[in-house]
Design a protein around this motif. Structure first.
Motif, PDB file in Angstrom:
ATOM      1  N   THR A 288       0.864  -1.178   0.000  1.00 23.06           N
ATOM      2  CA  THR A 288       0.000   0.000   0.000  1.00 23.06           C
ATOM      3  C   THR A 288       0.898   1.225   0.000  1.00 23.06           C
ATOM      4  O   THR A 288       1.834   1.311   0.794  1.00 23.06           O
ATOM      5  CB  THR A 288      -0.932   0.040   1.224  1.00 23.06           C
ATOM      6  N   ILE A 289       0.605   2.143  -0.896  1.00 23.77           N
ATOM      7  CA  ILE A 289       1.321   3.415  -0.969  1.00 23.77           C
ATOM      8  C   ILE A 289       0.338   4.501  -0.546  1.00 23.77           C
ATOM      9  O   ILE A 289      -0.720   4.650  -1.151  1.00 23.77           O
ATOM     10  CB  ILE A 289       1.836   3.685  -2.393  1.00 23.77           C
ATOM     11  N   LEU A 290       0.678   5.225   0.509  1.00 19.06           N
ATOM     12  CA  LEU A 290      -0.131   6.353   0.972  1.00 19.06           C
ATOM     13  C   LEU A 290       0.552   7.622   0.499  1.00 19.06           C
ATOM     14  O   LEU A 290       1.730   7.841   0.796  1.00 19.06           O
ATOM     15  CB  LEU A 290      -0.229   6.347   2.492  1.00 19.06           C
TER      16      LEU A 290
ATOM     17  N   LEU B 247      -7.643   8.857   4.612  1.00 15.77           N
ATOM     18  CA  LEU B 247      -7.455   8.547   6.038  1.00 15.77           C
ATOM     19  C   LEU B 247      -7.987   9.672   6.920  1.00 15.77           C
ATOM     20  O   LEU B 247      -8.522   9.426   7.991  1.00 15.77           O
ATOM     21  CB  LEU B 247      -5.983   8.316   6.357  1.00 15.77           C
ATOM     22  N   SER B 248      -7.828  10.905   6.449  1.00 15.94           N
ATOM     23  CA  SER B 248      -8.276  12.063   7.231  1.00 15.94           C
ATOM     24  C   SER B 248      -9.787  12.116   7.361  1.00 15.94           C
ATOM     25  O   SER B 248     -10.309  12.581   8.357  1.00 15.94           O
ATOM     26  CB  SER B 248      -7.813  13.368   6.578  1.00 15.94           C
ATOM     27  N   ARG B 249     -10.477  11.637   6.339  1.00 18.05           N
ATOM     28  CA  ARG B 249     -11.938  11.789   6.289  1.00 18.05           C
ATOM     29  C   ARG B 249     -12.672  10.474   6.505  1.00 18.05           C
ATOM     30  O   ARG B 249     -13.815  10.343   6.086  1.00 18.05           O
ATOM     31  CB  ARG B 249     -12.329  12.381   4.946  1.00 18.05           C
ATOM     32  N   ILE B 250     -12.036   9.517   7.135  1.00 22.94           N
ATOM     33  CA  ILE B 250     -12.647   8.204   7.272  1.00 22.94           C
ATOM     34  C   ILE B 250     -13.858   8.251   8.212  1.00 22.94           C
ATOM     35  O   ILE B 250     -13.815   8.851   9.270  1.00 22.94           O
ATOM     36  CB  ILE B 250     -11.623   7.159   7.742  1.00 22.94           C
TER      37      ILE B 250
ATOM     38  N   ASP C   7      -9.965  -0.497   0.118  1.00 23.32           N
ATOM     39  CA  ASP C   7      -8.631   0.065   0.329  1.00 23.32           C
ATOM     40  C   ASP C   7      -8.185  -0.158   1.767  1.00 23.32           C
ATOM     41  O   ASP C   7      -7.016  -0.424   2.035  1.00 23.32           O
ATOM     42  CB  ASP C   7      -8.621   1.564   0.014  1.00 23.32           C
ATOM     43  N   MET C   8      -9.126  -0.059   2.702  1.00 28.93           N
ATOM     44  CA  MET C   8      -8.792  -0.250   4.110  1.00 28.93           C
ATOM     45  C   MET C   8      -8.338  -1.687   4.381  1.00 28.93           C
ATOM     46  O   MET C   8      -7.339  -1.914   5.061  1.00 28.93           O
ATOM     47  CB  MET C   8     -10.003   0.088   4.986  1.00 28.93           C
ATOM     48  N   GLU C   9      -9.065  -2.659   3.850  1.00 27.70           N
ATOM     49  CA  GLU C   9      -8.662  -4.056   4.020  1.00 27.70           C
ATOM     50  C   GLU C   9      -7.290  -4.294   3.396  1.00 27.70           C
ATOM     51  O   GLU C   9      -6.454  -4.992   3.968  1.00 27.70           O
ATOM     52  CB  GLU C   9      -9.685  -4.998   3.380  1.00 27.70           C
TER      53      GLU C   9
ATOM     54  N   ARG D 253      -5.577  11.998  10.643  1.00 26.25           N
ATOM     55  CA  ARG D 253      -4.892  11.069   9.730  1.00 26.25           C
ATOM     56  C   ARG D 253      -3.747  10.338  10.434  1.00 26.25           C
ATOM     57  O   ARG D 253      -3.502   9.176  10.176  1.00 26.25           O
ATOM     58  CB  ARG D 253      -4.419  11.788   8.475  1.00 26.25           C
ATOM     59  N   THR D 254      -3.047  11.021  11.343  1.00 28.55           N
ATOM     60  CA  THR D 254      -1.949  10.386  12.073  1.00 28.55           C
ATOM     61  C   THR D 254      -2.479   9.310  13.005  1.00 28.55           C
ATOM     62  O   THR D 254      -1.951   8.197  13.052  1.00 28.55           O
ATOM     63  CB  THR D 254      -1.154  11.440  12.871  1.00 28.55           C
TER      64      THR D 254
END
Length: 166
Positions: free
Chosen positions: A11-13, A48-51, A68-70, A93-94
């Motif tokens: 996974t590339i963030l 990630l910020s808006r999950i 994407d989360m899985e 997000r952190t």
């Protein structure tokens, strides 16, 4: 379970502004080395910020069986581009990324995390410590070393101790 038997996932963030660049530049290179592109995802930091419970990051895509989360949770390698965007300990997000990286789906193989940044220290050495905390899946709190040299010695010592325990 087929997902857990999969040999290697990446996974590339990346910031939203460079997701397409990663897809265009990195994915063909990985494929040329025989990496199955079905095992690679590029996900924006923004996701990630808006999950939320209804986020698209939680829904399987049209061509995939996993969200994407899985995929992130099952990844053996997580590359965090512009890792300095994760320096704030309490930023959503952190917190989300740190909590996700804490989960290790495979007992026989620890996930690798690669942090990429050209600016590891924006304000103080605290920035670098909090970015590197992603490697350990929890915040790093330093002693009250008041000088830069004392701070550096303490940071190195704390990091070495955590690495020895991993």
């Amino acid at each position: 379970d087929d997902l857990l038997a999969d040999p290697f996932r990446i996974t590339i963030l990346a910031p939203n502004s460079v997701v397409s660049t990663w897809q265009r530049e990195a994915l063909p290179q990985l494929a040329s080395f025989g990496v199955s592109l079905a095992s690679v995802r590029v996900i924006s930091h923004t996701k990630l910020s808006r999950i939320t419970k209804a986020s698209e990051v939680l829904e399987p895509g049209p061509d995939t069986t996993t969200s994407d989360m899985e995929h992130l949770l099952l990844s053996d390698l997580v590359i965090v581009d512009e890792a300095h965007n994760f320096r704030s300990v309490n930023a959503r997000r952190t917190v989300v990324l740190r909590d996700l990286l804490r989960l290790q789906p495979r007992k026989e193989q620890r996930r690798k995390v690669l942090l990429l940044t050209a600016t590891p220290v924006n304000n103080t050495l605290d920035d670098l410590m909090q970015e590197s905390a992603l490697l350990f899946s929890k915040p790093l709190w330093l002693s009250d070393a008041v000088t830069d040299d004392g701070y550096r010695r303490q940071a190195v010592k704390d990091s070495q101790e955590r690495c020895a325990r991993s």
